[in-house]
Design an enzyme around this catalytic site. Sequence first.
Site, short mmCIF file in Angstrom:
data_model
loop_
_atom_site.label_atom_id
_atom_site.label_comp_id
_atom_site.label_asym_id
_atom_site.label_seq_id
_atom_site.Cartn_x
_atom_site.Cartn_y
_atom_site.Cartn_z
N GLY A 168 2.15 4.23 7.88
CA GLY A 168 2.37 4.12 6.67
C GLY A 168 2.34 4.53 5.15
O GLY A 168 1.87 5.53 5.42
N SER A 169 2.54 4.16 4.26
CA SER A 169 2.46 4.27 2.93
C SER A 169 1.17 4.81 2.26
O SER A 169 -0.22 4.60 2.98
CB SER A 169 3.01 3.03 2.06
OG SER A 169 2.37 2.29 2.29
N ARG A 170 1.27 5.33 1.71
CA ARG A 170 -0.11 5.85 1.46
C ARG A 170 -1.14 4.79 0.57
O ARG A 170 -1.98 4.97 0.98
CB ARG A 170 0.12 6.86 -0.18
CG ARG A 170 -1.35 7.44 -0.47
CD ARG A 170 -1.03 8.67 -2.01
NE ARG A 170 -0.47 10.13 -1.61
CZ ARG A 170 0.08 10.67 -1.80
NH1 ARG A 170 -0.45 11.43 -3.47
NH2 ARG A 170 1.27 12.35 -1.86
N LYS A 176 -2.31 -5.61 14.50
CA LYS A 176 -1.71 -6.22 13.33
C LYS A 176 -1.05 -6.27 13.44
O LYS A 176 -0.12 -4.99 12.50
CB LYS A 176 -2.81 -5.98 12.06
CG LYS A 176 -2.73 -7.10 10.99
CD LYS A 176 -1.31 -7.26 10.50
CE LYS A 176 -1.15 -6.25 9.20
NZ LYS A 176 0.37 -7.01 8.32
N GLY A 185 -1.07 1.77 1.37
CA GLY A 185 -1.16 0.71 2.48
C GLY A 185 -2.36 1.95 3.12
O GLY A 185 -4.03 1.33 3.17
N GLY A 186 -2.76 3.53 3.38
CA GLY A 186 -3.33 3.68 3.90
C GLY A 186 -4.93 3.72 2.84
O GLY A 186 -6.04 3.90 3.30
N CYS A 230 9.35 9.81 8.15
CA CYS A 230 7.70 10.42 7.33
C CYS A 230 7.81 11.66 6.70
O CYS A 230 7.50 12.85 6.79
CB CYS A 230 6.88 10.34 7.74
SG CYS A 230 6.51 10.13 9.63
N GLU A 282 6.43 10.88 -2.59
CA GLU A 282 7.63 10.73 -1.65
C GLU A 282 8.29 9.41 -2.69
O GLU A 282 7.65 8.56 -3.20
CB GLU A 282 6.78 10.56 -0.48
CG GLU A 282 8.23 9.37 0.93
CD GLU A 282 7.20 8.57 1.51
OE1 GLU A 282 6.66 7.78 0.98
OE2 GLU A 282 7.64 8.75 2.82
N GLU A 339 -2.12 7.85 8.74
CA GLU A 339 -0.55 9.32 8.61
C GLU A 339 -0.12 8.37 7.70
O GLU A 339 0.62 7.73 7.82
CB GLU A 339 0.16 8.80 10.24
CG GLU A 339 -1.13 10.05 11.45
CD GLU A 339 -1.19 11.50 11.15
OE1 GLU A 339 -0.28 11.70 10.79
OE2 GLU A 339 -1.98 11.81 12.34
#
Length: 538
Positions: free
Chosen positions: A253-255, A196, A257-258, A313, A404, A277
């Site tokens: 990516g971000s938390r 994607k 999104g994850g 990161c 973060e 990650e």
Amino acid sequence: MNPTGNPSPTGDSFPNGPAPLTGHSLLAGREVPGTGDAWYAVAAATGEPFGPPHRDASTEQVAEAARLAAADSRAFRALPPEQRAAFLDACAEEIETLGDALLELAAQESGLPPARLTGERARTCGQLRLFADLVRSGTALGARIDTGPSGTDVRLRRIPLGPVAVFGASNFPLAFSVAGGDTASALAAGCPVVVKSHPAHPGTGEAVARAVTTAAARTGMPAGVFSLLVGRDHDVGLALVGDPRITAVGFTGSRAGGLALITAGRSRPVPIPVHAEMSAVNPVIMLDGALARPEQAAAPYVASLTAGAGQFCTNPGLLLLPAGPAGDAFLSAVAQAMKATEGQVMLTPDIARAYTEGVRRWEDVPGVREVARGTAGAGPYTPAPVVLECDAATYTAHEDLTGEVFGAAGLVVRWSGTDELLHLLEELEGQLTATLHGTDADRSTALGLLPVLEERAGRVLWGGWPTGVEVCHAMVHGGPWPATSSPGATSVGTLAVERWLRPVCYQSFPDTLLPSELRDDNPLRAPRQTGAGLIQGA
Ligand code: NAP
């Protein structure tokens, strides 16, 4: 034309490059225009749209990409290792063939300087070649041959899971994107990949996808081995993760999104692993011995914190510093170095805004004070780097301080005594890295802290700074939740391949029915673990 009504600044083509950009998805080598509303790449420095119109893939196109991947999955995994390795090498060559035009486009989309992108391209291509070597070595097959206590012949190898969906991050438009570590490791495992594309660098994504597609055709891969889906709306990614033919997901990516994708992967009728990650604050612990020469320690800290506008990161977002005069002297040196810094262009206008809001959230916590601030750079999306400070009690009492802030913002937490330091570390969430700074004189303190640091982080450093990640066999870029969703895995280094493999055991099979790597004559010369120990390629 872009939405301003003017011809796009770079035209609608890949500048100086071999193939014009179209803004289309690439399904098994075929260009397919999306059906969503037109949207455009945005120049990070100015916020101006440019390039060809991009349209999100439709639900049917997402399903088609997954279907094509699944249809060619068996053919891909049946290919001899040498052919799969040649494909990975060819991906690297085709990316290099795109030349500086790729870097110019990535720089325009991401705001990252050309020197950084040159290094990132080298890392991306080096990574593809490292995985090619891994495939050739046969070690990823994990072959084992043994005899059970009852004398039964038992043999094991690992097979690929099947089609993998990949989501890259905005801050590594090459190394953690279309042909980044997740894609390279999944292809090395023998899994077809559907990416994607990231809306922060859609042109770069398309150019790299074309390179991978060319490499696939050149090395005789089944076409479904790789597809790219254009998607700015979350529905595209969610439909991909929800497709029953997708067997695993790689996300960087971000938390937020994850978490969305982990939830989607878990709530399918057949749940699948989502290797996410995510973010971390990467604590750096200054022990007494490290403070003997404050200037020498402070300058590299500020350099690591502000490199690439702090958009790593592995950025050292949290520094744990002893209270008292030696810590104060270090902080004065930090302030001096910080004041000389200047804000750099951030990856997207939204990321620049989120940084400014995140810093304000920290500043609003009672007990937090500013150590020093750099100056904002030229342009609208270049906020100033900053270092803030608080004591241990303030830090542990305010959840707002623990997450973060993506960018060049550092929080320094002062500790008094190793008990307080240990308590701070025990309270930390899972991290990608943890770094100890000290000297031989701090040995016993360091040994006392190490068990906690090992439990909290995927990579523990003695000295140095965590921002550089070596791509090699022994690297771990991972860690406990919430740094990642897979504490047993890494997304960088050759161990990353294991995320996409599954062991299968063959019991009492005749030699003629066994896969090559498990046959007695071992035609692939694969290394094998046997009852007599590890046998190297015999
Ligand atoms: P991001 O916003 O999470 O985006 C990553 C990808 O996930 C994009 O394709 C994004 O598409 C998609 N996505 C995000 N939210 C989604 C949702 N709710 N549903 C479906 N898809 C979704 O992250 P980013 O801003 O690109 O990257 C910066 C972050 O990545 C930082 O937090 C950084 O620390 C982290 N990072 C981690 C690592 C690591 O190895 N741990 C490496 C690099 C970066 P949309 O853009 O369309 O939302």
